[in-house]
Design an enzyme around this catalytic site. Structure first.
Site, PDB file in Angstrom:
ATOM      1  CG  ASN A  36     -48.055 -58.177  70.416  1.00 19.56           C
ATOM      2  OD1 ASN A  36     -47.532 -58.567  71.446  1.00 19.56           O
ATOM      3  ND2 ASN A  36     -48.985 -57.235  70.405  1.00 19.56           N
ATOM      4  CE1 TYR A  61     -44.160 -54.023  77.100  1.00 16.17           C
ATOM      5  CE2 TYR A  61     -45.774 -52.261  77.013  1.00 16.17           C
ATOM      6  CZ  TYR A  61     -45.349 -53.510  76.620  1.00 16.17           C
ATOM      7  OH  TYR A  61     -46.100 -54.245  75.747  1.00 16.17           O
ATOM      8  CG  HIS A  93     -47.203 -59.826  77.057  1.00 16.50           C
ATOM      9  ND1 HIS A  93     -47.119 -60.356  75.780  1.00 16.50           N
ATOM     10  CD2 HIS A  93     -47.663 -58.559  76.908  1.00 16.50           C
ATOM     11  CE1 HIS A  93     -47.497 -59.430  74.902  1.00 16.50           C
ATOM     12  NE2 HIS A  93     -47.839 -58.345  75.559  1.00 16.50           N
TER      13      HIS A  93
END
Length: 534
Positions: A147, A357, A69
């Site tokens: 997404n 993350y 990303h």
């Protein structure tokens, strides 16, 4: 055993050892497909040492760009709740304050992105698009990280580093190779449903304003009594849905590789504020053996006729960032950032992402990334955390002694909050195993998706697949054809014929057969299905 036999056996052992996958500690890896869970559905265990070592190293492979990303755009806005789930009060399902009062507005920041490609790559690439929303709620931040497509390539977090490695440029040549992509996908048949979407026009959204969003993973909602349901999140653009053919994408890329960022920025600048409606699908918590798929499998879509989309609110983006680096590049999201009333499910991808993350953000931005204004909650913060690079303030409550940085303390300091609702306490029992979930049919929904596509989308799908697969090893082609045939007879036949024609012509151009590819790309471009598949 004579000397020659002994030598041969020793040589064979050495060959096997050289080919054996190990950890950085030299431990042979006996299962590189599954994290360790209670039963094959989860939940996952914190003692997944091999996974944690693998993913934490992966999180640090690139500096300072995001591993995935990297290319993105962002905008500020607000979320307005309806106070209901369809026709029912939302409090029946969740006590999360962000959803409770009709008309209540919560500030948000949204980051859209491509997934695999670098920070300055074209925004016309065939790639999933990230759709991450940070809600600045009164109970602290909630990140809904997803997404544009409702499913994913894999169902177990153990495979995530391998997947991104296969999709990124070759480590020797530094250019991307479709054979690496399809080698991974052919070797992991669960990816075939996502391949079907990505190689169709849905793999290239026309812009960020006209694409859907999805939380992808399965979460839980918890109400005041501590009762939970499974939930899926879906964003639907009020601007309509529009995707690009390969031909259109190439034409745009030749003129403007920032087209999606520019479109978003200029729309907001001109007061044409993009808007999405948030829908949820709700399912009773449990394994649901009556279904032919596991509801925790993120390679699967929940059928809309069985689990209808129910509106809960809308989001409007009405303010552009004042500084790209400060607000977009340094924005940090995490699937573990939940507030009271929102909870994890045992979804193995979700549980793996939750560690990765936040771990990535601590490495990429720094251990104090949550002190940056774009990431900080819009409410008071009071912690006992200390130090770390770039720390510039103490997370202390007014009047709190700076000497007491621990809890509990007789002398003062911070205290635990009261539990306002009953805690959800799911019962878990089972052997700790490293296994794939049951009911993992890899092609059924891919076939349903293929049949749901309109004719021009099918043409694009076959043309795009043939164009890239024709460059691959025959064994990879054969495996992908077999998956397509298993999904749908026509799908497999057209893919086989397209590859055969491409090999005969010595070219991957116009392999369709039934309809010329260029004609297909000139046909209907805007795509706004009245209904979702299934």
């Amino acid at each position: 055993m004579d000397k020659d036999q002994s030598k041969n056996k020793e040589q064979q052992t050495n060959i096997e050892e050289e080919d054996t996958l190990t950890t950085r500690q030299g431990h042979p890896v006996t299962n590189n497909q599954n994290i360790r869970t209670v039963g094959n559905r989860g939940p996952a265990m914190l003692e997944n040492y091999d996974y944690i070592e693998k993913i934490s190293h992966f999180d640090r492979e690139m500096v300072p760009e995001r591993i995935a990303h990297a290319r993105g755009s962002g905008a500020h806005g607000y979320f307005e709740t309806y106070g209901t789930v369809g026709d029912e009060p939302v409090s029946k399902y969740t006590r999360a304050k962000v959803f409770q009062e009709k008309g209540k507005q919560t500030p948000v920041f949204v980051r859209f992105s491509t997934v695999v490609h670098g920070n300055h790559s074209p925004e016309t690439v065939r790639d999933p698009r990230g759709f991450a929303v940070k809600f600045y709620t009164e109970d602290g931040n909630w990140d809904l990280v997803g997404n544009n497509i409702k499913i994913f390539f894999i169902r177990d977090a153990m495979k995530f580093p391998d997947m991104i490695h296969a999709f990124r440029p070759d480590p020797v040549t530094n250019y991307q190779d479709s054979e690496r992509f399809f080698d991974f996908c052919a070797s992991n048949p669960e990816s075939f449903h996502m391949v079907t979407f990505i190689y169709s026009p849905w793999g290239i959204p026309a812009n960020y304003r006209m694409m859907q969003g999805s939380g992808v993973n399965t979460y839980r909602w918890v109400n005041q009594e501590g009762k939970a349901v499974l939930v899926k999140y879906h964003w639907e653009p009020k601007q309509g849905i529009k995707n690009l053919t390969q031909k259109e994408a190439e034409e745009i890329q030749g003129k403007n590789f920032n087209h999606a960022s520019q479109d978003l920025y200029e729309a907001i600048e001109h007061g044409d504020y993009p808007e999405w409606e948030l829908f949820v699908q709700i399912m009773e918590d449990g394994p649901h053996p009556e279904l032919d798929f596991d509801p925790l499998d993120d390679t699967k879509i929940w059928p809309k006729d069985q689990f209808p989309w129910r509106p809960v609110g809308k989001m409007i983006l009405n303010k552009n960032p004042e500084n790209y680096h400060n607000e977009v590049e340094q924005s940090a999201f995490g699937t573990g950032v939940l507030v009271d009333g929102l909870d994890f499910s045992d979804d193995k991808m979700l549980q793996g992402r939750t560690f990765s993350y936040s771990d990535t953000q601590r490495y990429r931005v720094g251990p104090n990334y949550l002190q940056l204004p774009i990431n900080a909650p819009k409410k008071r913060v009071a912690t006992n955390q200390e130090g770390g690079p770039m720390r510039y303030e103490n997370d202390k409550a007014p009047g709190q002694s700076l000497h007491i940085n621990y809890e509990p303390s007789i002398l003062g300091g911070l205290k635990e909050a009261d539990q306002t609702g009953k805690e959800h306490t799911p019962y878990v029992e089972g052997n700790l195993v490293r296994e794939s979930i049951d009911r993992n049919d890899n092609t059924k929904q891919a076939g349903e998706t293929y049949r749901w596509f309109e004719d021009w989308e099918k043409d694009e799908l076959i043309s795009n697949l043939v164009g890239d697969l024709s460059q691959c090893d025959q064994r990879i082609q054969d495996k992908m054809i077999a998956l397509a045939e298993e999904a749908d007879e026509e799908y497999g036949r057209r893919l086989r014929e397209g590859l055969k024609n491409a090999a005969k012509d010595g070219s991957s151009m116009n392999p369709l057969g039934a309809k010329d590819a260029e004609k297909a790309s000139d046909e209907a471009i805007e795509k706004g299905h009245d209904s979702e598949p299934y």
